[in-house]
Design a protein around this motif. Structure first.
Motif, mmCIF file in Angstrom:
data_model
loop_
_atom_site.group_PDB
_atom_site.id
_atom_site.type_symbol
_atom_site.label_atom_id
_atom_site.label_comp_id
_atom_site.label_asym_id
_atom_site.label_seq_id
_atom_site.Cartn_x
_atom_site.Cartn_y
_atom_site.Cartn_z
ATOM 1 N N GLY A 70 0.839 -1.199 0.000
ATOM 2 C CA GLY A 70 0.000 0.000 0.000
ATOM 3 C C GLY A 70 0.871 1.244 0.000
ATOM 4 N N ARG A 71 0.325 2.323 -0.514
ATOM 5 C CA ARG A 71 1.005 3.619 -0.390
ATOM 6 C C ARG A 71 -0.047 4.630 0.007
ATOM 7 N NH1 ARG A 71 1.275 5.085 -6.651
ATOM 8 N NH2 ARG A 71 -0.886 5.792 -6.794
ATOM 9 N N PRO A 72 0.347 5.703 0.678
ATOM 10 C CA PRO A 72 -0.659 6.685 1.095
ATOM 11 C C PRO A 72 -1.372 7.262 -0.118
ATOM 12 C CG PRO A 72 1.487 7.118 2.116
ATOM 13 C CD PRO A 72 1.704 6.078 1.076
ATOM 14 N N ASP A 73 -2.688 7.395 -0.005
ATOM 15 C CA ASP A 73 -3.481 7.944 -1.098
ATOM 16 C C ASP A 73 -4.452 8.958 -0.513
ATOM 17 O OD1 ASP A 73 -6.027 8.031 -2.818
ATOM 18 O OD2 ASP A 73 -4.647 6.952 -4.145
ATOM 19 N N GLU A 74 -4.389 10.159 -1.034
ATOM 20 C CA GLU A 74 -5.187 11.255 -0.474
ATOM 21 C C GLU A 74 -6.670 10.956 -0.481
ATOM 22 O OE1 GLU A 74 -5.283 15.521 -1.945
ATOM 23 O OE2 GLU A 74 -3.209 15.275 -1.288
ATOM 24 N N MET A 75 -7.136 10.278 -1.554
ATOM 25 C CA MET A 75 -8.564 10.010 -1.688
ATOM 26 C C MET A 75 -8.990 8.755 -0.932
ATOM 27 S SD MET A 75 -9.873 12.366 -3.359
ATOM 28 C CE MET A 75 -11.437 11.564 -3.449
ATOM 29 N N LYS A 76 -8.246 7.660 -1.173
ATOM 30 C CA LYS A 76 -8.719 6.352 -0.701
ATOM 31 C C LYS A 76 -8.079 5.901 0.604
ATOM 32 C CE LYS A 76 -7.653 4.225 -4.608
ATOM 33 N NZ LYS A 76 -7.617 3.218 -5.684
ATOM 34 N N GLY A 77 -7.198 6.730 1.171
ATOM 35 C CA GLY A 77 -6.496 6.300 2.382
ATOM 36 C C GLY A 77 -5.248 5.520 2.005
ATOM 37 N N GLN A 78 -5.454 4.415 1.268
ATOM 38 C CA GLN A 78 -4.333 3.641 0.753
ATOM 39 C C GLN A 78 -4.563 3.315 -0.710
ATOM 40 O OE1 GLN A 78 -3.934 0.373 3.730
ATOM 41 N NE2 GLN A 78 -1.759 0.769 3.571
ATOM 42 N N GLY A 79 -3.496 3.408 -1.493
ATOM 43 C CA GLY A 79 -3.552 2.972 -2.892
ATOM 44 C C GLY A 79 -2.844 1.633 -2.991
ATOM 45 N N VAL A 80 -3.098 0.892 -4.067
ATOM 46 C CA VAL A 80 -2.499 -0.429 -4.264
ATOM 47 C C VAL A 80 -1.383 -0.314 -5.302
ATOM 48 C CG1 VAL A 80 -2.932 -2.815 -4.989
ATOM 49 C CG2 VAL A 80 -4.714 -1.538 -3.765
ATOM 50 N N VAL A 81 -0.163 -0.704 -4.897
ATOM 51 C CA VAL A 81 0.967 -0.698 -5.834
ATOM 52 C C VAL A 81 1.454 -2.132 -5.993
ATOM 53 C CG1 VAL A 81 3.269 0.214 -6.333
ATOM 54 C CG2 VAL A 81 1.634 1.612 -5.070
ATOM 55 N N ALA A 82 1.559 -2.573 -7.254
ATOM 56 C CA ALA A 82 2.015 -3.937 -7.532
ATOM 57 C C ALA A 82 3.383 -3.895 -8.195
ATOM 58 C CB ALA A 82 1.013 -4.643 -8.442
ATOM 59 N N PHE A 83 4.343 -4.588 -7.586
ATOM 60 C CA PHE A 83 5.662 -4.779 -8.204
ATOM 61 C C PHE A 83 5.642 -6.146 -8.874
ATOM 62 C CE2 PHE A 83 6.415 -1.641 -4.943
ATOM 63 C CZ PHE A 83 7.366 -0.784 -5.509
ATOM 64 N N VAL A 84 5.903 -6.167 -10.175
ATOM 65 C CA VAL A 84 5.719 -7.403 -10.937
ATOM 66 C C VAL A 84 6.998 -7.785 -11.673
ATOM 67 C CG1 VAL A 84 4.458 -8.441 -12.873
ATOM 68 C CG2 VAL A 84 3.243 -6.997 -11.240
ATOM 69 N N THR A 85 7.409 -9.032 -11.517
ATOM 70 C CA THR A 85 8.519 -9.585 -12.302
ATOM 71 C C THR A 85 7.915 -10.466 -13.386
ATOM 72 O OG1 THR A 85 9.817 -9.647 -10.279
ATOM 73 C CG2 THR A 85 10.680 -10.873 -12.133
ATOM 74 N N LEU A 86 8.304 -10.189 -14.630
ATOM 75 C CA LEU A 86 7.725 -10.929 -15.760
ATOM 76 C C LEU A 86 8.552 -12.168 -16.089
ATOM 77 C CD1 LEU A 86 6.927 -7.836 -18.006
ATOM 78 C CD2 LEU A 86 5.288 -9.167 -16.667
ATOM 79 N N LYS A 87 7.915 -13.114 -16.774
ATOM 80 C CA LYS A 87 8.627 -14.316 -17.203
ATOM 81 C C LYS A 87 9.622 -13.942 -18.304
ATOM 82 C CE LYS A 87 5.048 -17.593 -15.917
ATOM 83 N NZ LYS A 87 3.908 -18.397 -16.365
ATOM 84 N N GLY A 88 10.641 -14.778 -18.458
ATOM 85 C CA GLY A 88 11.694 -14.512 -19.442
ATOM 86 C C GLY A 88 11.118 -14.291 -20.843
ATOM 87 N N GLY A 89 11.664 -13.293 -21.533
ATOM 88 C CA GLY A 89 11.237 -13.053 -22.923
ATOM 89 C C GLY A 89 9.992 -12.199 -23.055
ATOM 90 N N VAL A 90 9.375 -11.817 -21.935
ATOM 91 C CA VAL A 90 8.165 -10.985 -22.005
ATOM 92 C C VAL A 90 8.569 -9.512 -21.867
ATOM 93 C CG1 VAL A 90 5.951 -10.426 -20.928
ATOM 94 C CG2 VAL A 90 6.724 -12.802 -21.015
ATOM 95 N N ASN A 91 8.095 -8.697 -22.788
ATOM 96 C CA ASN A 91 8.442 -7.273 -22.748
ATOM 97 C C ASN A 91 7.496 -6.495 -21.838
ATOM 98 O OD1 ASN A 91 10.609 -7.422 -24.501
ATOM 99 N ND2 ASN A 91 9.285 -7.311 -26.296
ATOM 100 N N PRO A 92 8.059 -5.632 -20.973
ATOM 101 C CA PRO A 92 7.193 -4.787 -20.145
ATOM 102 C C PRO A 92 6.624 -3.631 -20.974
ATOM 103 C CG PRO A 92 9.530 -4.400 -19.629
ATOM 104 C CD PRO A 92 9.493 -5.436 -20.691
ATOM 105 N N THR A 93 5.309 -3.594 -21.129
ATOM 106 C CA THR A 93 4.686 -2.513 -21.916
ATOM 107 C C THR A 93 3.556 -1.878 -21.096
ATOM 108 O OG1 THR A 93 3.041 -4.009 -22.862
ATOM 109 C CG2 THR A 93 5.107 -3.736 -24.100
#
Length: 510
Positions: free
Chosen positions: A414-437
């Protein structure tokens, strides 16, 4: 056990009360949850019936409730019967031998239904709430104690009178809707107002229009909504006569003092007391709260415990801490509406609530008491996020992300969010060969929405080559929290296995 998957319409309250009358245990599922969420709850509760509607209304569009139920029942389940209320009139598939129309069934019965004679400890309902382990847990409340709790808190916290129009803006699918839309007001003989829809549809003055039109006396809403009203501007409030209001309440998360003052001045006209209430799905009813006219309030504090509630703030060893020292909020003595168990999982119930400080209930919230003994709730101390007053388990969202074909690993914070109290942040590691777009980010957000519900969609998806882990392989969420909220990484990083991971994450931040 019966699943109720309906919008916030009178039939939802009717279905709940009908279950209570015949001694069936209801489990209401929030109408914004997906088919997967319904399936999980059916599997865990062993429900034999579902009460739903063809659809519900949200921002002028139809939410396909019955289709979600059909999707949930595709594979074999314990459900034998589905009762469908006609709400939106959209085309609806009806399964022969399983599905029946609500209005059709009414033709076969009269209004005479003697109440079942039940023990006070007979289960009344199971309500699923997010836990820190990922699998939603079924909180079980019973008939007698729960009724005592909601009757008394409704009566004294809201100073409710027979002629009052009481409006709790919560969805019936959350505990606030159970306790203060349905059971609490009705047990006290008050008139309860139910609203299906969003606070800003068709215009941002929707709530104030309703208050004026129905002469609402008591309004109980969430800090998230209040912060949204502030952002939309005072002009929407100024258009309406809110003089019928005499008491205001807040629920779901701690309220920041600025929002409290705005609520007091702009909505209450400086004349309505505010009851800032603290409680949980598990507690069933309000436990820490001002009593209007009796307990002086402080913006941002839930003030003092309700009658008979023995709350304390303790350190890691269980010793009570002094004034203005943060610690863990515990309850030291039983109260009538307390949860009796986690359905089907006594071990988890014992471990989660009673093992850390034996004989005391661990709330999972952090808090402090000031020099006047007033409680200030700070928020969750576990891996549960409070997003717009709704509890979401980080591991539940992580599981949804990892179920996507291109994702190798995910960590959600979670991170502080002015509106919702907490926002949702996802850190994602992709499988090999997949481009982050950026398209993939959006795809992952929608993937979470489809698995859990729109409320759980990450506000931000960040791709990372690797996640910071301890030598034993545990993801260091504390570091991710600091990165997500834009803070400098402080504290102990000695157990971090690979320091370059942290550097890479910082660089991607910049």
């Amino acid at each position: 056990r019966i699943i109720i998957y309906l919008p916030t319409i009178p039939e939802a309250a009717i279905a709940m009360l009908a279950c209570a009358r015949i001694g069936a245990v209801h489990s209401v599922v929030f109408g914004g949850f997906s088919a997967d969420s319904i399936r999980d709850r059916i599997a865990d509760s062993g429900a034999v019936a579902v009460i739903t509607a063809d659809g519900g209304y949200r921002r002028g569009a139809i939410v396909p409730l019955k289709k979600n139920v059909d999707d949930a029942l595709r594979e074999k389940t314990s459900v034998k019967c589905v009762i469908v209320f006609r709400r939106t009139g959209n085309e609806t598939h009806m399964e022969e031998g399983r599905d029946v129309w609500w209005h059709g069934e009414l033709e076969y019965v009269d209004a005479n239904c003697p109440p079942a004679l039940l023990d006070s400890e007979h289960p009344l309902y199971i309500l699923y709430t997010s836990g820190s382990t990922g699998k939603p847990k079924g909180i079980l409340h019973t008939t007698g104690g729960y009724l005592v709790g909601i009757y008394s808190t409704m009566k004294y916290v809201f100073d409710v009178r027979d002629e009052d129009i009481f409006w709790c803006t919560a969805d019936v699918g959350w505990v606030t809707g159970h306790s203060y839309v349905v059971y609490g007001p009705l047990a006290n003989g008050a008139t309860t107002l139910m609203y299906e829809g969003a606070p800003n549809w068709p215009e941002p003055d929707r709530f104030w229009k309703i208050v004026q039109e129905y002469r609402v006396n008591i309004l109980y809403t969430a800090p998230t909504a209040i912060r949204a009203f502030i952002r939309w501007g005072d002009q929407w409030v100024a258009k309406h006569d809110l003089s019928s209001l005499r008491l205001l309440g807040t629920v779901g998360e701690p309220i920041n003092p600025e929002a409290w003052i705005w609520y007091y001045k702009k909505i209450g006209g400086g004349r309505c007391p505010i009851v800032d209430t603290w409680w949980q799905t598990e507690t069933g009813t309000i436990l820490i709260t001002p009593l209007p006219g009796a307990i002086p309030t402080k913006p941002g504090s839930a003030t003092l415990p309700f009658f008979g509630v023995d709350a304390a703030i303790v350190d890691e060893k269980g010793s009570e801490v002094g004034a203005n020292v943060g610690g863990k909020l515990i309850i030291r003595r039983p109260w009538p509406a307390m949860l009796r168990t986690i359905y089907g999982d006594k071990e988890r119930y014992k471990k989660q609530y009673w093992s850390e400080f034996p004989g005391n209930y661990l709330t999972g919230d952090g808090a402090r008491r000031d020099e006047d003994g007033y409680f200030w709730i700070v928020g969750r101390i576990d891996d549960v996020l409070n997003v717009a007053g709704h509890r979401l388990g980080t591991s539940e969202i992580e599981s949804a992300l990892v179920s996507h074909a291109r994702v190798a690993e995910a960590a959600v914070v979670g991170r502080p969010d002015e509106m919702k109290g907490q926002g949702v942040v996802a850190f994602v590691t992709l499988k090999g060969g997949v481009n982050p777009t950026s398209e993939l980010k959006e795809e992952l957000r929608n993937h979470v929405g489809a698995h859990i519900g729109a409320i759980a969609k990450p506000d931000e998806v960040r791709f990372a080559e690797a996640l910071p882990k301890t030598r034993s392989g545990k993801i260091m969420r504390r570091l991710l929290k600091e990165i997500a909220s834009g803070a400098t990484v402080t504290g102990d990083t000695t157990t971090l296995e690979d320091f370059s991971v942290l550097t890479t994450l910082r660089e991607s931040e910049e």
